[in-house]
Design an enzyme around this catalytic site. Sequence first.
Site, PDB file in Angstrom:
ATOM      1  CG  ASP A 169       5.225  -0.677  -6.179  1.00 37.18           C
ATOM      2  OD1 ASP A 169       4.640  -1.265  -7.093  1.00 37.18           O
ATOM      3  OD2 ASP A 169       5.643   0.620  -6.278  1.00 37.18           O
ATOM      4  CG  HIS A 170       9.457  -3.520  -2.161  1.00 37.10           C
ATOM      5  ND1 HIS A 170      10.208  -4.662  -3.140  1.00 37.10           N
ATOM      6  CD2 HIS A 170      10.268  -2.536  -2.620  1.00 37.10           C
ATOM      7  CE1 HIS A 170      11.411  -4.105  -3.901  1.00 37.10           C
ATOM      8  NE2 HIS A 170      11.148  -2.669  -3.588  1.00 37.10           N
TER       9      HIS A 170
END
Length: 400
Positions: A169-170
């Site tokens: 996600d990051h």
Amino acid sequence: MGALDGIRVLSLNHFLSGPAAAQHLGDLGADVISVEPLTGAFQRNWAVANHFVDDTSVNHITTGRNKRSIAIDLKSPEGIATVKKLIAVSDVVMENFRPGTLDKLGLSEAEMRAVNPTIIYATTTGYGVDGPYMKRPGQDILLQAMSGLAAHTGSMESGPVAIGSVPIDHHAAALTAFGIVSALFERTRTGKGRRVDVNMLQAAMDMQGESITAWMNGADRAGPRGANGMANWFSPAPYGVYATTDGHVMISMSTPADLARALDLPEFLDFTAKDGFDRRGEISSGVRAGMAALSTAEAVEKLTAAGVWHEVVQDYDALRENPQVKHLGAFLDVTSPSGTKMTMLASPVRYDGETLPVRLTPPALGAQSREILADAGLGEEEIARLIAEGVVAQTDKMRN
């Protein structure tokens, strides 16, 4: 002043990757407008560990700074018309819904470009905007499984392991912000607004670029994970975590001779650098036995004296007192609307040695609805009507 001062971004994002990408742009000075449904975006109402600080989700603390919020009924025609008025005065629209979701609402790329031909339209999806997997749920741990990240984490003895955070996600968020900034730069030269597409599957593969490339090009391996305490399949021994009598120490790449001197392992003194690869199991087992007889303090002293790269394995609690973390100002302490301390991570990008400022703490749902609409050219009477009719909301609530 920020690099993106004067750039307006509409963020129709939810959960993590999209909101985090928008926050990167806000940190750089962009006017990021978080367009949320009347009930609030997902990350506002759901929290990791189910933890809220004065009703503020830790997810909202993670991704909500340097943004303004407007709450709009996205299921009403007038709500969509209002969003289009915002698009008309924006530079970027970004979203991370499943492909086709905005099309159904009347906000397809074509409809956006009819309103603003030079808009930069950015998507962050699980698997891409088309293809056989486009409708699958794009959730971090599922992508860890599909991309090989889980298969290549853990040990040959214990099997695959999921990473205990959400790195995909990051990373997808950082790639999305990178793509948008690049598209903005290109538009200054060409006048053309691009579409930027980032998907989590390729983000997950990009995170593993070194090991995937080695694997695909026939690098020697006995399996997808390390054995005998090794952290991976491709590094020389003793690369991995080793237990001491009272803790654990991570040892990086070192020569067998250095390890022999540090841990009193004379059998490794004549090992070559090539042996570090070819005799990994033997070396790693010897290091494991040597480390197990030492306390962490003793191991650190010996490894330091021998020039062996190492680091004590620590939990998040140690970050607060880490001298380098303090020097970098990596934590920011702000206050909630009711005065409770909230801790957030600072932007990791520094300009001229300075950490980017927090101009706005995570806002309440629709906290800036009136001013955002006024900025888009709507008059006071029209704004009042939209709020009275429930098309738009302005509240002081952090969640429903």
